[in-house]
Write a protein that holds these residues in place. Structure first.
Motif, PDB file in Angstrom:
ATOM      1  N   SER A 106       0.851  -1.205   0.000  1.00  0.00           N
ATOM      2  CA  SER A 106       0.000   0.000   0.000  1.00  0.00           C
ATOM      3  C   SER A 106       0.875   1.239   0.000  1.00  0.00           C
ATOM      4  O   SER A 106       2.083   1.171   0.220  1.00  0.00           O
ATOM      5  N   GLY A 107       0.231   2.378  -0.215  1.00  0.00           N
ATOM      6  CA  GLY A 107       0.880   3.643   0.105  1.00  0.00           C
ATOM      7  C   GLY A 107       1.102   3.692   1.614  1.00  0.00           C
ATOM      8  O   GLY A 107       0.667   2.802   2.351  1.00  0.00           O
ATOM      9  N   GLU A 108       1.798   4.738   2.089  1.00  0.00           N
ATOM     10  CA  GLU A 108       1.976   4.852   3.541  1.00  0.00           C
ATOM     11  C   GLU A 108       0.679   5.441   4.091  1.00  0.00           C
ATOM     12  O   GLU A 108       0.479   6.653   4.113  1.00  0.00           O
ATOM     13  N   ASP A 109      -0.198   4.562   4.528  1.00  0.00           N
ATOM     14  CA  ASP A 109      -1.587   4.923   4.826  1.00  0.00           C
ATOM     15  C   ASP A 109      -1.909   4.622   6.290  1.00  0.00           C
ATOM     16  O   ASP A 109      -2.096   3.463   6.660  1.00  0.00           O
ATOM     17  N   LEU A 134       4.472  -7.989   4.187  1.00  0.00           N
ATOM     18  CA  LEU A 134       3.886  -6.650   4.222  1.00  0.00           C
ATOM     19  C   LEU A 134       4.826  -5.656   3.552  1.00  0.00           C
ATOM     20  O   LEU A 134       6.054  -5.784   3.638  1.00  0.00           O
ATOM     21  N   SER A 135       4.237  -4.667   2.906  1.00  0.00           N
ATOM     22  CA  SER A 135       5.020  -3.582   2.308  1.00  0.00           C
ATOM     23  C   SER A 135       4.156  -2.331   2.414  1.00  0.00           C
ATOM     24  O   SER A 135       3.484  -1.932   1.470  1.00  0.00           O
ATOM     25  N   LEU A 136       4.164  -1.746   3.610  1.00  0.00           N
ATOM     26  CA  LEU A 136       3.201  -0.696   3.946  1.00  0.00           C
ATOM     27  C   LEU A 136       3.901   0.617   4.284  1.00  0.00           C
ATOM     28  O   LEU A 136       3.296   1.511   4.882  1.00  0.00           O
ATOM     29  N   GLY A 137       5.190   0.721   3.953  1.00  0.00           N
ATOM     30  CA  GLY A 137       5.900   1.979   4.166  1.00  0.00           C
ATOM     31  C   GLY A 137       6.567   2.056   5.530  1.00  0.00           C
ATOM     32  O   GLY A 137       6.803   1.043   6.185  1.00  0.00           O
ATOM     33  N   PRO A 230      13.465  -0.939 -12.876  1.00  0.00           N
ATOM     34  CA  PRO A 230      13.779   0.338 -13.516  1.00  0.00           C
ATOM     35  C   PRO A 230      12.877   1.432 -12.971  1.00  0.00           C
ATOM     36  O   PRO A 230      11.721   1.165 -12.620  1.00  0.00           O
ATOM     37  N   TYR A 231      13.391   2.657 -12.895  1.00  0.00           N
ATOM     38  CA  TYR A 231      12.530   3.808 -12.608  1.00  0.00           C
ATOM     39  C   TYR A 231      11.678   4.049 -13.849  1.00  0.00           C
ATOM     40  O   TYR A 231      12.199   4.190 -14.957  1.00  0.00           O
ATOM     41  N   LEU A 232      10.360   4.075 -13.679  1.00  0.00           N
ATOM     42  CA  LEU A 232       9.452   4.320 -14.803  1.00  0.00           C
ATOM     43  C   LEU A 232       8.779   5.671 -14.596  1.00  0.00           C
ATOM     44  O   LEU A 232       8.016   5.846 -13.625  1.00  0.00           O
ATOM     45  N   PRO A 233       9.060   6.647 -15.460  1.00  0.00           N
ATOM     46  CA  PRO A 233       8.534   8.000 -15.247  1.00  0.00           C
ATOM     47  C   PRO A 233       7.014   8.022 -15.309  1.00  0.00           C
ATOM     48  O   PRO A 233       6.424   7.474 -16.238  1.00  0.00           O
ATOM     49  N   LYS A 318      -6.550   1.796  -9.906  1.00  0.00           N
ATOM     50  CA  LYS A 318      -6.254   3.035  -9.160  1.00  0.00           C
ATOM     51  C   LYS A 318      -4.899   2.971  -8.453  1.00  0.00           C
ATOM     52  O   LYS A 318      -4.562   3.842  -7.669  1.00  0.00           O
ATOM     53  N   TYR A 319      -4.151   1.910  -8.674  1.00  0.00           N
ATOM     54  CA  TYR A 319      -2.831   1.780  -8.024  1.00  0.00           C
ATOM     55  C   TYR A 319      -1.755   1.961  -9.088  1.00  0.00           C
ATOM     56  O   TYR A 319      -0.945   1.087  -9.346  1.00  0.00           O
ATOM     57  N   GLU A 320      -1.798   3.139  -9.741  1.00  0.00           N
ATOM     58  CA  GLU A 320      -0.876   3.350 -10.850  1.00  0.00           C
ATOM     59  C   GLU A 320       0.346   4.110 -10.357  1.00  0.00           C
ATOM     60  O   GLU A 320       0.451   5.323 -10.548  1.00  0.00           O
TER      61      GLU A 320
HETATM   62  N1  SAM Z   1       4.604   2.702   0.370  1.00  0.00           N
HETATM   63  C1  SAM Z   1       5.490   1.587   0.424  1.00  0.00           C
HETATM   64  C2  SAM Z   1       6.934   2.021   0.269  1.00  0.00           C
HETATM   65  O1  SAM Z   1       7.188   3.169  -0.060  1.00  0.00           O
HETATM   66  O2  SAM Z   1       7.797   1.185   0.504  1.00  0.00           O
HETATM   67  C3  SAM Z   1       5.178   0.485  -0.565  1.00  0.00           C
HETATM   68  C4  SAM Z   1       4.570   0.914  -1.853  1.00  0.00           C
HETATM   69  S1  SAM Z   1       5.711   1.731  -2.973  1.00  0.00           S
HETATM   70  C5  SAM Z   1       4.608   2.194  -4.252  1.00  0.00           C
HETATM   71  C6  SAM Z   1       6.611   0.319  -3.592  1.00  0.00           C
HETATM   72  C7  SAM Z   1       7.781   0.630  -4.497  1.00  0.00           C
HETATM   73  O3  SAM Z   1       7.327   1.089  -5.743  1.00  0.00           O
HETATM   74  C8  SAM Z   1       8.739   1.677  -4.034  1.00  0.00           C
HETATM   75  O4  SAM Z   1       9.656   1.172  -3.102  1.00  0.00           O
HETATM   76  C9  SAM Z   1       9.400   2.137  -5.345  1.00  0.00           C
HETATM   77  O5  SAM Z   1      10.681   1.551  -5.514  1.00  0.00           O
HETATM   78  C10 SAM Z   1       8.441   1.619  -6.421  1.00  0.00           C
HETATM   79  N2  SAM Z   1       8.001   2.706  -7.315  1.00  0.00           N
HETATM   80  C11 SAM Z   1       7.187   3.736  -7.019  1.00  0.00           C
HETATM   81  N3  SAM Z   1       7.084   4.569  -8.080  1.00  0.00           N
HETATM   82  C12 SAM Z   1       7.849   4.052  -9.066  1.00  0.00           C
HETATM   83  C13 SAM Z   1       8.179   4.452 -10.391  1.00  0.00           C
HETATM   84  N4  SAM Z   1       7.705   5.580 -10.913  1.00  0.00           N
HETATM   85  N5  SAM Z   1       9.000   3.657 -11.121  1.00  0.00           N
HETATM   86  C14 SAM Z   1       9.486   2.521 -10.595  1.00  0.00           C
HETATM   87  N6  SAM Z   1       9.234   2.090  -9.343  1.00  0.00           N
HETATM   88  C15 SAM Z   1       8.430   2.849  -8.577  1.00  0.00           C
END
Ligand code: SAM
Length: 379
Positions: A106-109, A134-137, A230-233, A318-320
């Motif tokens: 999730s987002g950090e919620d 879990l991956s909740l921030g 990869p970082y995806l813009p 909605k989780y884009e």
């Molecule tokens: N909120 C938690 C966190 O920050 O760890 C978990 C959800 S967060 C969306 C999960 C991962 O998505 C992040 O650690 C980040 O590496 C990846 N992420 C977010 N935006 C991204 C992007 N534009 N391109 C690639 N990876 C991305």
């Protein structure tokens, strides 16, 4: 051009060697890197690919990460939380597909309250027997302890980049709280979680040298899981806008690492050599940056985990966090079928059971504390 240095696993792979491999452009030489990573993967974690069903339980987020499409400031996002009963249904679906783990992300919620999450973890564990990740921030030590006590097995928290200045720029602190993901990773280990971290590859401003530092950190951190994507813009984010501007102007810092499939695969392969016993996913982001071959290349170049998306499509849309992440046209069944087909084509098997890190006796140079905090390490 200098030849990249010989390959070895663990401590045998120096930072200089890692940097030379990251900069290597000769496809024939890179074959040696892919082969070494695949060999280490086979010897240390075997041919089985562990499937972890992913459920994106909330897209609410308090953070302003400049790379992320569900950041708090993105007003165009319709926010949701998946009801507990639906999460448990997803766990049942995961079980029916033979997956050993359910990943709740999730987002950090903070609307996901401590007791609610603990209750969901307990229900998933008692009703399905699956391992829970879990991956909740960046939640409090108390939350992390409560969820561990409820039965959560693993926690994922990427440090994103070891470049301290870049990290601060793309991941602003919350008011009055300095983000220290290394401290949280240590807490997770102390609480008995299997802990996972990772990075994005090709963040604007991220150099090859800083990725070599990331891999050096992985070697010393004794993480159970390491996610490399990869970082995806995302065009509706500040970093996405910066990426577009820089691409149009050809304005990149010297030594900028690209956010492409090849560079991500190099980082994945080198991470396998640095931490041969860790569980490494072929990430969704890798499968999107090269739709034809990204996932297959990931599995052939060091990865041993795939995380099929089980989020019901009305929420998934909605989780884009980056474009096309949602893949709303694909049902969980279709995603599962295509992964099974790929594994069979690659001659790989589906992992049985929870698929925790194998107890191989491989050790790093220290615990997650080896390089202290996001603040103190130059990280
Ligand atoms: N909120 C938690 C966190 O920050 O760890 C978990 C959800 S967060 C969306 C999960 C991962 O998505 C992040 O650690 C980040 O590496 C990846 N992420 C977010 N935006 C991204 C992007 N534009 N391109 C690639 N990876 C991305």
């Amino acid at each position: 051009m200098l030849r990249p240095p010989a390959l070895g696993v663990g401590a045998a792979l120096s930072r200089a060697a890692v940097l030379a491999w990251l900069r290597e452009t000769d496809g024939r030489r890179l074959e040696a890197l892919w082969a070494a990573a695949d060999d280490a993967r086979r010897r240390f974690v075997g041919d089985a690919v562990h499937l972890r069903g992913l459920v994106e339980i909330s897209n609410h987020c308090v953070r302003g990460c400049t790379y992320c499409g569900i950041r708090a400031g993105h007003k165009g996002v319709a926010r949701y939380r998946v009801p507990a009963g639906v999460v448990v249904d997803c766990a049942r679906a995961a079980r029916s597909y033979g997956y050993g783990t359910l990943v709740l992300q999730s987002g950090e919620d903070y609307g996901l309250e401590t007791d609610w999450v603990a209750d969901v973890v307990r229900r998933v564990k008692t009703e399905t027997g699956l391992a829970v990740t879990l991956s909740l921030g960046e939640r409090s030590d108390e939350d992390l302890a409560a969820w561990r006590a409820a039965g959560a097995d693993r926690y994922l928290l990427r440090f994103e980049t070891s470049d301290e200045r870049l990290y601060r720029r793309i991941h602003p602190d919350l008011k009055g709280r300095v983000s220290d993901r290394f401290a949280i990773l240590r807490t997770l280990q102390d609480l008995g979680y299997e802990a996972g971290t990772g990075i994005m590859v090709g963040i604007p401003g991220q150099t090859y040298a800083s990725i070599a530092d990331d891999i050096d950190l992985f070697r010393g951190m004794d993480m159970d899981m390491i996610g490399i994507g990869p970082y995806l813009p995302h065009p509706a984010t500040p970093l996405g806008e910066e990426h577009e501007r820089r691409s149009a102007a050809g304005d990149w810092p010297a030594d900028q690492a690209p956010n492409d499939e090849l560079t991500t695969c190099k980082v994945l392969a080198l991470t396998r050599l640095a931490r041969p016993d860790a569980n490494l996913p072929a990430t969704t982001a890798l499968s999107l940056v090269d739709k034809a071959a990204g996932r297959a290349h990931g599995l052939a170049r060091g990865a041993n985990v795939v995380m099929p998306n089980l989020t019901p499509p009305e929420y998934r849309a909605k989780y884009e966090i980056y474009p096309e992440k949602a893949a709303v046209h694909e049902t969980a069944e279709a995603i599962n079928a295509s992964i099974l087909e790929l594994l069979s084509a690659l001659g790989r098997t589906v992992g049985a059971g929870p698929g925790g890190r194998p107890q191989t006796g491989v050790s790093g140079d220290g615990a997650a504390g080896g390089r202290t905090t996001n603040g103190e390490t130059g990280v």
